[in-house]
Design a protein around this motif. Structure first.
Motif, PDB file in Angstrom:
ATOM      1  N   GLY A   7       0.811  -1.216   0.000  1.00  0.00           N
ATOM      2  CA  GLY A   7       0.000   0.000   0.000  1.00  0.00           C
ATOM      3  C   GLY A   7       0.840   1.260   0.000  1.00  0.00           C
ATOM      4  N   SER A   8       1.938   1.235   0.722  1.00  0.00           N
ATOM      5  CA  SER A   8       2.841   2.392   0.760  1.00  0.00           C
ATOM      6  C   SER A   8       3.477   2.645  -0.597  1.00  0.00           C
ATOM      7  N   ILE A   9       3.871   1.575  -1.265  1.00  0.00           N
ATOM      8  CA  ILE A   9       4.476   1.722  -2.597  1.00  0.00           C
ATOM      9  C   ILE A   9       3.462   2.280  -3.586  1.00  0.00           C
ATOM     10  N   VAL A  10       2.262   1.710  -3.589  1.00  0.00           N
ATOM     11  CA  VAL A  10       1.212   2.200  -4.494  1.00  0.00           C
ATOM     12  C   VAL A  10       0.885   3.656  -4.176  1.00  0.00           C
ATOM     13  N   GLY A  11       0.763   3.987  -2.900  1.00  0.00           N
ATOM     14  CA  GLY A  11       0.470   5.363  -2.497  1.00  0.00           C
ATOM     15  C   GLY A  11       1.560   6.330  -2.908  1.00  0.00           C
ATOM     16  N   ALA A  12       2.814   5.928  -2.750  1.00  0.00           N
ATOM     17  CA  ALA A  12       3.927   6.797  -3.138  1.00  0.00           C
ATOM     18  C   ALA A  12       3.937   7.031  -4.649  1.00  0.00           C
ATOM     19  N   VAL A  13       3.707   5.974  -5.413  1.00  0.00           N
ATOM     20  CA  VAL A  13       3.671   6.121  -6.876  1.00  0.00           C
ATOM     21  C   VAL A  13       2.520   7.041  -7.277  1.00  0.00           C
ATOM     22  N   MET A  14       1.359   6.868  -6.673  1.00  0.00           N
ATOM     23  CA  MET A  14       0.217   7.733  -6.992  1.00  0.00           C
ATOM     24  C   MET A  14       0.507   9.181  -6.620  1.00  0.00           C
ATOM     25  N   ALA A  15       1.121   9.401  -5.477  1.00  0.00           N
ATOM     26  CA  ALA A  15       1.417  10.760  -5.020  1.00  0.00           C
ATOM     27  C   ALA A  15       2.362  11.475  -5.980  1.00  0.00           C
ATOM     28  N   VAL A  16       3.303  10.742  -6.553  1.00  0.00           N
ATOM     29  CA  VAL A  16       4.262  11.345  -7.474  1.00  0.00           C
ATOM     30  C   VAL A  16       3.654  11.543  -8.864  1.00  0.00           C
ATOM     31  N   ARG A  17       2.856  10.609  -9.309  1.00  0.00           N
ATOM     32  CA  ARG A  17       2.356  10.628 -10.693  1.00  0.00           C
ATOM     33  C   ARG A  17       1.086  11.434 -10.909  1.00  0.00           C
ATOM     34  N   VAL A  18       0.239  11.538  -9.918  1.00  0.00           N
ATOM     35  CA  VAL A  18      -1.042  12.210 -10.109  1.00  0.00           C
ATOM     36  C   VAL A  18      -0.855  13.720  -9.989  1.00  0.00           C
ATOM     37  N   ALA A  19      -1.330  14.436 -11.008  1.00  0.00           N
ATOM     38  CA  ALA A  19      -1.226  15.900 -11.003  1.00  0.00           C
ATOM     39  C   ALA A  19      -2.130  16.482  -9.926  1.00  0.00           C
ATOM     40  N   MET A  20      -1.733  17.629  -9.415  1.00  0.00           N
ATOM     41  CA  MET A  20      -2.511  18.276  -8.357  1.00  0.00           C
ATOM     42  C   MET A  20      -3.936  18.568  -8.823  1.00  0.00           C
ATOM     43  N   THR A  21      -4.105  18.874 -10.095  1.00  0.00           N
ATOM     44  CA  THR A  21      -5.443  19.157 -10.620  1.00  0.00           C
ATOM     45  C   THR A  21      -6.305  17.899 -10.711  1.00  0.00           C
ATOM     46  N   SER A  22      -5.689  16.735 -10.571  1.00  0.00           N
ATOM     47  CA  SER A  22      -6.438  15.467 -10.615  1.00  0.00           C
ATOM     48  C   SER A  22      -6.678  14.875  -9.230  1.00  0.00           C
ATOM     49  N   MET A  23      -6.370  15.641  -8.191  1.00  0.00           N
ATOM     50  CA  MET A  23      -6.558  15.149  -6.829  1.00  0.00           C
ATOM     51  C   MET A  23      -8.007  14.777  -6.515  1.00  0.00           C
ATOM     52  N   PRO A  24      -9.009  15.568  -6.961  1.00  0.00           N
ATOM     53  CA  PRO A  24     -10.388  15.159  -6.655  1.00  0.00           C
ATOM     54  C   PRO A  24     -10.733  13.772  -7.204  1.00  0.00           C
ATOM     55  N   GLN A  25     -10.261  13.466  -8.419  1.00  0.00           N
ATOM     56  CA  GLN A  25     -10.507  12.145  -8.991  1.00  0.00           C
ATOM     57  C   GLN A  25      -9.836  11.059  -8.154  1.00  0.00           C
ATOM     58  N   MET A  26      -8.600  11.336  -7.729  1.00  0.00           N
ATOM     59  CA  MET A  26      -7.880  10.344  -6.933  1.00  0.00           C
ATOM     60  C   MET A  26      -8.580  10.115  -5.592  1.00  0.00           C
ATOM     61  N   VAL A  27      -9.032  11.197  -4.976  1.00  0.00           N
ATOM     62  CA  VAL A  27      -9.741  11.059  -3.703  1.00  0.00           C
ATOM     63  C   VAL A  27     -11.020  10.253  -3.910  1.00  0.00           C
ATOM     64  N   ALA A  28     -11.726  10.496  -5.024  1.00  0.00           N
ATOM     65  CA  ALA A  28     -12.948   9.740  -5.315  1.00  0.00           C
ATOM     66  C   ALA A  28     -12.642   8.253  -5.444  1.00  0.00           C
ATOM     67  N   VAL A  29     -11.579   7.921  -6.163  1.00  0.00           N
ATOM     68  CA  VAL A  29     -11.213   6.507  -6.334  1.00  0.00           C
ATOM     69  C   VAL A  29     -10.832   5.888  -4.994  1.00  0.00           C
ATOM     70  N   LEU A  30     -10.053   6.609  -4.198  1.00  0.00           N
ATOM     71  CA  LEU A  30      -9.636   6.068  -2.903  1.00  0.00           C
ATOM     72  C   LEU A  30     -10.833   5.894  -1.963  1.00  0.00           C
ATOM     73  N   ASN A  31     -11.778   6.848  -1.984  1.00  0.00           N
ATOM     74  CA  ASN A  31     -13.013   6.677  -1.209  1.00  0.00           C
ATOM     75  C   ASN A  31     -13.744   5.422  -1.653  1.00  0.00           C
ATOM     76  N   GLY A  32     -13.827   5.255  -2.974  1.00  0.00           N
ATOM     77  CA  GLY A  32     -14.520   4.084  -3.517  1.00  0.00           C
ATOM     78  C   GLY A  32     -13.852   2.791  -3.096  1.00  0.00           C
TER      79      GLY A  32
END
Length: 189
Positions: A7-32
Motif C-alpha cells: 500500500g505504501s508503494i502504491v500510495g507513493a507512486v500515486m502521489a508522485v504521478r497524479v497531477a494536483m489538478t487530478s486530486m479530486p478524482q484520486m480522492v474519489a477513487v480512494l473513497n470508492g
C-alpha cells in the motif's frame, strides 16, 4: 506488513504521478476503494460463518442484534460509497458527462429501491430462511445497495462533485467503522 508495504508503494507512486489538478478524482477513487474494502470484508466475514442454527439461517441467531445491524450497515454504506465514488470519478475524469442525469419519477424510483434494500436487510437479519434463499437475499441486498450509490450520485452535476466526494469520504469512514464493529477491531472503529 506485506499489505502495508504494498500500500505504501502504491500510495507513493500515486502521489508522485497524479497531477494536483487530478486530486479530486484520486480522492474519489480512494473513497470508492475504502467503501469496496468495507463491503468485501463484511461479506467475507458473513460468508465464513456457518449461519445455520437448528436448520434455519438468520443473522440474529448467530450475532447479537447490534453486530447484525453493523454488518448490514457495513455492506450498505460500503456499497453506496463504492459505486457513488466511481460515478464521481467518471464525471471528474470526463469519461461520464458532467451534466446531471435525471429521469421522470426518479425520486420515487430511488425511494422504491431504498425501501426494497431495507426489506432485504430486514429479511437477512431477522427472518429465518433456507440456505439458497439467504444467499439470494444477500445478493439482492448487495445489488440494490450498489445501485443506490449510482442512483444517488447520477442526478448531481459535475460542478458539485467536490461536495459529493466530501460526503462519500465521510461514508467511507463510517463504513470502515461499521466493519470494525463487525470484525471487532478497535483500530477500524
Amino acid at each position: 506488513g506485506g499489505g502495508l508495504l504494498a500500500g505504501s508503494i502504491v500510495g507513493a507512486v500515486m502521489a508522485v504521478r497524479v497531477a494536483m489538478t487530478s486530486m479530486p478524482q484520486m480522492v474519489a477513487v480512494l473513497n470508492g476503494f475504502g467503501g469496496a474494502a468495507s463491503l468485501l470484508v463484511a461479506l467475507a466475514f458473513l460468508l465464513q460463518h456457518d449461519l445455520s442454527v437448528a436448520g434455519e439461517l438468520r443473522l440474529h441467531a448467530l450475532f447479537s442484534i447490534d453486530a447484525a445491524i453493523a454488518l448490514l450497515l457495513s455492506i450498505l454504506i460500503g456499497a453506496v460509497t463504492f459505486t457513488g465514488s466511481m460515478i464521481a470519478f467518471l464525471r471528474l475524469q470526463g469519461i461520464l458527462s458532467s451534466r446531471p442525469f435525471v429521469f421522470p419519477l426518479q425520486q420515487s424510483f430511488n425511494l422504491i429501491v431504498g425501501v426494497l434494500t431495507s426489506v432485504f436487510a430486514f429479511r437477512l437479519g431477522f427472518v429465518a430462511t433456507g440456505e439458497s434463499s439467504l444467499l439470494c437475499t444477500l445478493i439482492l441486498f448487495s445489488a440494490l445497495a450498489l445501485s443506490l450509490g449510482v442512483l444517488l450520485v447520477l442526478p448531481i452535476g459535475g460542478a458539485d462533485m467536490p461536495v459529493v466526494i466530501a460526503l462519500l469520504n465521510s461514508y467511507s469512514g463510517i463504513a470502515a467503522s461499521m466493519t470494525g464493529f463487525v470484525v471487532q477491531n478497535n483500530l477500524l472503529i
